[in-house]
Design a protein around this motif. Sequence first.
Motif, short mmCIF file in Angstrom:
data_model
loop_
_atom_site.label_atom_id
_atom_site.label_comp_id
_atom_site.label_asym_id
_atom_site.label_seq_id
_atom_site.Cartn_x
_atom_site.Cartn_y
_atom_site.Cartn_z
N ALA A 33 0.86 -1.17 0.00
CA ALA A 33 0.00 0.00 0.00
C ALA A 33 0.90 1.23 0.00
O ALA A 33 1.98 1.22 0.60
N MET A 34 0.46 2.27 -0.69
CA MET A 34 1.28 3.46 -0.84
C MET A 34 0.55 4.68 -0.29
O MET A 34 -0.69 4.76 -0.33
N GLY A 35 1.32 5.62 0.19
CA GLY A 35 0.72 6.84 0.70
C GLY A 35 1.53 8.06 0.31
O GLY A 35 2.74 7.98 0.12
N TRP A 36 0.83 9.17 0.17
CA TRP A 36 1.47 10.47 0.05
C TRP A 36 1.20 11.23 1.35
O TRP A 36 0.06 11.35 1.78
N PHE A 37 2.28 11.70 1.94
CA PHE A 37 2.22 12.51 3.15
C PHE A 37 2.79 13.89 2.82
O PHE A 37 3.46 14.07 1.82
N ARG A 38 2.54 14.85 3.69
CA ARG A 38 3.15 16.15 3.53
C ARG A 38 3.49 16.75 4.88
O ARG A 38 2.86 16.42 5.89
N GLN A 39 4.49 17.62 4.86
CA GLN A 39 4.89 18.30 6.08
C GLN A 39 5.18 19.76 5.76
O GLN A 39 6.10 20.07 5.00
N ALA A 40 4.38 20.63 6.34
CA ALA A 40 4.56 22.06 6.18
C ALA A 40 5.49 22.57 7.28
O ALA A 40 5.62 21.92 8.33
N PRO A 41 6.13 23.70 7.07
CA PRO A 41 7.05 24.24 8.08
C PRO A 41 6.35 24.41 9.43
O PRO A 41 5.26 24.98 9.52
N GLY A 42 6.97 23.88 10.47
CA GLY A 42 6.44 24.00 11.81
C GLY A 42 5.27 23.11 12.14
O GLY A 42 4.68 23.22 13.22
N LYS A 43 4.94 22.22 11.22
CA LYS A 43 3.79 21.32 11.44
C LYS A 43 4.23 19.87 11.37
O LYS A 43 5.29 19.54 10.84
N GLU A 44 3.37 19.01 11.89
CA GLU A 44 3.65 17.58 11.84
C GLU A 44 3.37 17.02 10.45
O GLU A 44 2.56 17.57 9.70
N ARG A 45 4.03 15.90 10.14
CA ARG A 45 3.76 15.24 8.88
C ARG A 45 2.35 14.66 8.92
O ARG A 45 1.94 14.08 9.91
N GLU A 46 1.61 14.82 7.82
CA GLU A 46 0.23 14.35 7.79
C GLU A 46 -0.03 13.57 6.52
O GLU A 46 0.57 13.82 5.46
N LEU A 47 -0.97 12.62 6.61
CA LEU A 47 -1.37 11.84 5.46
C LEU A 47 -2.21 12.70 4.52
O LEU A 47 -3.12 13.40 4.95
N VAL A 48 -1.92 12.62 3.24
CA VAL A 48 -2.70 13.30 2.21
C VAL A 48 -3.63 12.30 1.52
O VAL A 48 -4.83 12.54 1.39
N ALA A 49 -3.05 11.18 1.07
CA ALA A 49 -3.84 10.19 0.34
C ALA A 49 -3.13 8.85 0.40
O ALA A 49 -1.90 8.79 0.53
N GLY A 50 -3.91 7.78 0.29
CA GLY A 50 -3.35 6.44 0.28
C GLY A 50 -4.02 5.59 -0.78
O GLY A 50 -5.16 5.87 -1.18
N ILE A 51 -3.32 4.57 -1.22
CA ILE A 51 -3.88 3.65 -2.22
C ILE A 51 -3.44 2.24 -1.92
O ILE A 51 -2.26 1.96 -1.66
N ARG A 52 -4.41 1.34 -1.96
CA ARG A 52 -4.15 -0.06 -1.70
C ARG A 52 -3.52 -0.69 -2.93
O ARG A 52 -3.58 -0.13 -4.03
N SER A 53 -2.97 -1.88 -2.76
CA SER A 53 -2.33 -2.54 -3.90
C SER A 53 -3.34 -2.76 -5.03
O SER A 53 -2.99 -2.69 -6.21
N GLY A 54 -4.59 -2.99 -4.68
CA GLY A 54 -5.62 -3.24 -5.68
C GLY A 54 -6.31 -1.99 -6.19
O GLY A 54 -7.18 -2.07 -7.07
N GLY A 55 -5.95 -0.82 -5.64
CA GLY A 55 -6.46 0.43 -6.17
C GLY A 55 -7.45 1.18 -5.30
O GLY A 55 -7.85 2.30 -5.64
N VAL A 56 -7.88 0.61 -4.19
CA VAL A 56 -8.77 1.33 -3.28
C VAL A 56 -8.03 2.55 -2.74
O VAL A 56 -6.85 2.46 -2.39
N THR A 57 -8.72 3.67 -2.67
CA THR A 57 -8.06 4.91 -2.28
C THR A 57 -8.67 5.52 -1.01
O THR A 57 -9.79 5.20 -0.62
N TYR A 58 -7.88 6.39 -0.41
CA TYR A 58 -8.31 7.11 0.79
C TYR A 58 -7.74 8.52 0.70
O TYR A 58 -6.61 8.71 0.25
#
Length: 125
Positions: A33-58
Motif C-alpha cells: 500500500a502506498m501513501g502520500w504525506f506532507r509536512q509544512a514548516p512548523g507542522k507535523e507530517r500528515e497523510l494526504v492520500a493512500g492507495i491499496r495494492s488493488g487500487g482502493v483509495t483514501y
Amino acid sequence: QVQLVESGGGLVQAGGSLRLSCAASGRTFSRYAMGWFRQAPGKERELVAGIRSGGVTYYADSVKGRFTISRDNSKNLVYLQMNSLKPEDTAVYYCAADFSFGTVVAGTSSSMDYWGKGTLVTVSS
C-alpha cells in the motif's frame, strides 16, 4: 527493500495544478500500500492520500475533490494529481510504502516501512 524517489514538485500559483510521481524499486512493489504525506514548516507530517495494492483509495478531508492518487504497478509508479491548489498546500510531499493499507490510512508516519526523501511544493497566493 523498497527505495522511493519523488519528483514533480515546484512552484505554482493558487488554483493551479501539479502532478507528483513516486518511482519505486523492487519487484514486490505491487504488494505494498502506498501513501502520500506532507509536512509544512512548523507542522507535523500528515497523510494526504493512500492507495491499496488493488487500487482502493483514501483521502484526507482537506484534499478530497482536489487531489487524486493513482498507481501503475507495471511501472512501479505512484502519482498524486493535485488540482485547485491552495497556499495551505505548501509543504514537502513524501511518498511512503507499507504492506498494510490500514497503517497507511491511520496516517501514523512512524509506522510506515519505507520513505522517499520528499519533493517541495510551493503554492503562491
